[in-house]
Write a protein that holds these residues in place. Structure first.
Motif, PDB file in Angstrom:
ATOM      1  N   VAL A  74       0.835  -1.202   0.000  1.00 45.21           N
ATOM      2  CA  VAL A  74       0.000   0.000   0.000  1.00 45.21           C
ATOM      3  C   VAL A  74       0.871   1.254   0.000  1.00 45.21           C
ATOM      4  N   LEU A  75       1.913   1.250   0.825  1.00 49.00           N
ATOM      5  CA  LEU A  75       2.807   2.414   0.880  1.00 49.00           C
ATOM      6  C   LEU A  75       3.570   2.574  -0.430  1.00 49.00           C
ATOM      7  N   ALA A  76       3.923   1.453  -1.076  1.00 48.62           N
ATOM      8  CA  ALA A  76       4.614   1.530  -2.363  1.00 48.62           C
ATOM      9  C   ALA A  76       3.729   2.205  -3.405  1.00 48.62           C
ATOM     10  N   ALA A  77       2.448   1.867  -3.410  1.00 45.18           N
ATOM     11  CA  ALA A  77       1.518   2.507  -4.344  1.00 45.18           C
ATOM     12  C   ALA A  77       1.383   4.000  -4.039  1.00 45.18           C
ATOM     13  N   TYR A  78       1.385   4.335  -2.755  1.00 46.68           N
ATOM     14  CA  TYR A  78       1.312   5.741  -2.340  1.00 46.68           C
ATOM     15  C   TYR A  78       2.539   6.502  -2.843  1.00 46.68           C
ATOM     16  N   ALA A  79       3.710   5.912  -2.664  1.00 43.81           N
ATOM     17  CA  ALA A  79       4.945   6.562  -3.121  1.00 43.81           C
ATOM     18  C   ALA A  79       4.991   6.648  -4.644  1.00 43.81           C
ATOM     19  N   TYR A  80       4.501   5.615  -5.304  1.00 41.03           N
ATOM     20  CA  TYR A  80       4.472   5.586  -6.774  1.00 41.03           C
ATOM     21  C   TYR A  80       3.695   6.776  -7.333  1.00 41.03           C
ATOM     22  N   ASP A  81       2.582   7.100  -6.696  1.00 38.38           N
ATOM     23  CA  ASP A  81       1.745   8.205  -7.162  1.00 38.38           C
ATOM     24  C   ASP A  81       2.422   9.556  -6.993  1.00 38.38           C
ATOM     25  N   ARG A  82       3.508   9.605  -6.214  1.00 38.51           N
ATOM     26  CA  ARG A  82       4.167  10.881  -5.934  1.00 38.51           C
ATOM     27  C   ARG A  82       5.553  10.980  -6.561  1.00 38.51           C
ATOM     28  N   ILE A  83       5.857  10.066  -7.454  1.00 39.95           N
ATOM     29  CA  ILE A  83       7.118  10.164  -8.191  1.00 39.95           C
ATOM     30  C   ILE A  83       7.036  11.347  -9.163  1.00 39.95           C
ATOM     31  N   ASN A  84       8.057  12.176  -9.157  1.00 38.34           N
ATOM     32  CA  ASN A  84       8.103  13.342 -10.030  1.00 38.34           C
ATOM     33  C   ASN A  84       9.430  13.317 -10.784  1.00 38.34           C
ATOM     34  N   VAL A  85       9.393  12.817 -12.004  1.00 38.24           N
ATOM     35  CA  VAL A  85      10.625  12.726 -12.796  1.00 38.24           C
ATOM     36  C   VAL A  85      10.839  14.023 -13.564  1.00 38.24           C
ATOM     37  N   PRO A  86      12.082  14.337 -13.938  1.00 37.61           N
ATOM     38  CA  PRO A  86      12.345  15.578 -14.671  1.00 37.61           C
ATOM     39  C   PRO A  86      11.715  15.569 -16.050  1.00 37.61           C
ATOM     40  N   ASP A  87      11.416  16.753 -16.553  1.00 33.80           N
ATOM     41  CA  ASP A  87      10.864  16.874 -17.901  1.00 33.80           C
ATOM     42  C   ASP A  87      11.833  16.299 -18.926  1.00 33.80           C
ATOM     43  N   PRO A 137       4.438  -0.451 -12.698  1.00 38.78           N
ATOM     44  CA  PRO A 137       4.372  -0.099 -14.119  1.00 38.78           C
ATOM     45  C   PRO A 137       5.387   0.972 -14.508  1.00 38.78           C
ATOM     46  N   ASP A 138       6.046   0.743 -15.645  1.00 38.80           N
ATOM     47  CA  ASP A 138       7.000   1.724 -16.157  1.00 38.80           C
ATOM     48  C   ASP A 138       6.271   3.007 -16.545  1.00 38.80           C
ATOM     49  N   GLY A 139       7.035   4.087 -16.618  1.00 43.26           N
ATOM     50  CA  GLY A 139       6.486   5.358 -17.081  1.00 43.26           C
ATOM     51  C   GLY A 139       7.263   5.858 -18.285  1.00 43.26           C
ATOM     52  N   THR A 140       6.573   6.442 -19.255  1.00 41.29           N
ATOM     53  CA  THR A 140       7.212   7.004 -20.441  1.00 41.29           C
ATOM     54  C   THR A 140       6.766   8.448 -20.603  1.00 41.29           C
ATOM     55  N   PHE A 141       7.736   9.343 -20.717  1.00 43.21           N
ATOM     56  CA  PHE A 141       7.449  10.771 -20.811  1.00 43.21           C
ATOM     57  C   PHE A 141       8.153  11.313 -22.050  1.00 43.21           C
ATOM     58  N   GLU A 142       7.438  12.111 -22.831  1.00 42.99           N
ATOM     59  CA  GLU A 142       7.979  12.523 -24.122  1.00 42.99           C
ATOM     60  C   GLU A 142       7.952  14.027 -24.311  1.00 42.99           C
ATOM     61  N   SER A 143       8.708  14.442 -25.314  1.00 48.99           N
ATOM     62  CA  SER A 143       8.755  15.836 -25.725  1.00 48.99           C
ATOM     63  C   SER A 143       8.911  15.854 -27.244  1.00 48.99           C
ATOM     64  N   THR A 144       8.430  16.911 -27.887  1.00 47.81           N
ATOM     65  CA  THR A 144       8.503  16.975 -29.349  1.00 47.81           C
ATOM     66  C   THR A 144       9.090  18.305 -29.801  1.00 47.81           C
ATOM     67  N   ARG A 145       9.673  18.282 -30.990  1.00 51.91           N
ATOM     68  CA  ARG A 145      10.182  19.500 -31.631  1.00 51.91           C
ATOM     69  C   ARG A 145       9.776  19.474 -33.103  1.00 51.91           C
ATOM     70  N   GLY A 171      23.632  14.888 -15.324  1.00 50.76           N
ATOM     71  CA  GLY A 171      22.849  14.917 -14.107  1.00 50.76           C
ATOM     72  C   GLY A 171      21.352  15.054 -14.285  1.00 50.76           C
ATOM     73  N   ARG A 172      20.879  15.172 -15.521  1.00 49.48           N
ATOM     74  CA  ARG A 172      19.445  15.402 -15.703  1.00 49.48           C
ATOM     75  C   ARG A 172      18.640  14.129 -15.484  1.00 49.48           C
ATOM     76  N   PHE A 173      19.124  13.015 -16.021  1.00 51.47           N
ATOM     77  CA  PHE A 173      18.362  11.768 -15.947  1.00 51.47           C
ATOM     78  C   PHE A 173      19.062  10.795 -15.006  1.00 51.47           C
ATOM     79  N   GLN A 174      18.683  10.866 -13.739  1.00 54.16           N
ATOM     80  CA  GLN A 174      19.219   9.988 -12.716  1.00 54.16           C
ATOM     81  C   GLN A 174      18.062   9.385 -11.920  1.00 54.16           C
ATOM     82  N   ASP A 175      18.385   8.366 -11.131  1.00 57.66           N
ATOM     83  CA  ASP A 175      17.352   7.686 -10.359  1.00 57.66           C
ATOM     84  C   ASP A 175      16.586   8.679  -9.482  1.00 57.66           C
ATOM     85  N   VAL A 176      15.274   8.488  -9.405  1.00 56.05           N
ATOM     86  CA  VAL A 176      14.410   9.289  -8.539  1.00 56.05           C
ATOM     87  C   VAL A 176      13.796   8.351  -7.511  1.00 56.05           C
ATOM     88  N   LYS A 177      13.959   8.677  -6.232  1.00 49.39           N
ATOM     89  CA  LYS A 177      13.462   7.825  -5.158  1.00 49.39           C
ATOM     90  C   LYS A 177      12.410   8.567  -4.336  1.00 49.39           C
TER      91      LYS A 177
END
Length: 254
Positions: free
Chosen positions: A93-106, A234-242, A130-136
């Protein structure tokens, strides 16, 4: 389940209508049992190390009759322990709570050329150190030994050129995350004809509508918790376009 009061500190408790004032006074202050097998306490267990808990129904599930089974009146739980109740919090339950609060960089990246490329010349794609590193994210339940920590690990940046008339580098389009949290390599003067570690070469010019270069970073997410618990989320995928305009330079050979 809710924690309501630590035994060492008296907290004003407002009983619900289902409890009633008599129940609160008799069972939690005067120590009179409300019925066979029901616990009772004197003076709200003041001075003892622990807290009162209760089972509460999820307010978003009032239409589900099964949710009413978790309701439970106040009961005492010693400090650093968790109730032996099927509705009690767990590391999962706590893992799911923490999962919902993960904030990865743009998913931000640099380009060279920045907006207008040239047919058959590579466009370099990179992101700084340093932009893409582990987020805990760690979630703990106060006054218990219950905890869980989620870790989001960036795996790769995937490039999609926005047209089949293009080549990506690497050919798979998967640019690895470097050990320092960067992606690819910055463009330097003189690199125009070199193959970038991460980039794209357009083979056909645009016709007034730009190609949409898409870059997406996949984050693998796992968790560990108290009692040796753990697993994957579940993995997360975040994208950007140009938008990319591609020009064709004409040359005359003699």
């Amino acid at each position: 389940m809710d924690q309501l009061k630590k035994g060492g500190d008296l907290v004003q408790v407002t009983p619900s209508l289902s409890w009633g004032e008599d129940l609160m006074v008799n069972s939690y202050e005067k120590g009179k049992s409300p019925g066979p097998g029901e616990a009772s306490y004197k003076n709200y267990n003041m001075g003892k190390d622990g807290m009162f808990w209760r089972g509460v129904m999820n307010k978003d599930m009032v239409s589900d009759m099964a949710s009413y089974s978790c309701e439970r009146t106040l009961f005492w739980q010693d400090a650093n322990t968790v109730p032996q109740d099927k509705h009690a919090p767990t590391p999962e339950v706590l893992a799911a709570y923490a999962y919902d609060r993960i904030n990865v960089p743009d998913t931000k990246f640099e380009l060279k050329p920045a907006a207008k490329s040239t047919v058959n010349l590579p466009t370099w794609v990179w992101s700084g150190k340093g932009r893409f590193q582990d987020v805990k994210v760690r979630a703990e339940l106060p006054h218990t030994d219950l905890w869980a920590e989620t870790t989001a690990k960036p795996v790769s940046l995937h490039l999609e050129a926005g047209t089949p008339d293009a080549e990506t580098y690497p050919a798979s389009g998967e640019c690895a995350i470097n050990g320092d949290g960067s992606i690819g390599a910055p463009y330097s003067t003189g690199d125009a004809d070199r193959t970038p570690p991460c980039g794209v070469t357009y083979l056909r010019a645009t016709d007034g509508r730009p190609y949409r270069l898409r870059a997406s970073v996949t984050w693998e997410i796992s968790w560990t918790g108290s009692g040796g618990a753990g697993g994957d989320l579940p993995d997360g995928t975040f994208e950007s376009t140009r938008d990319m305009d591609v020009q064709e330079i004409q040359s005359v050979n003699r």
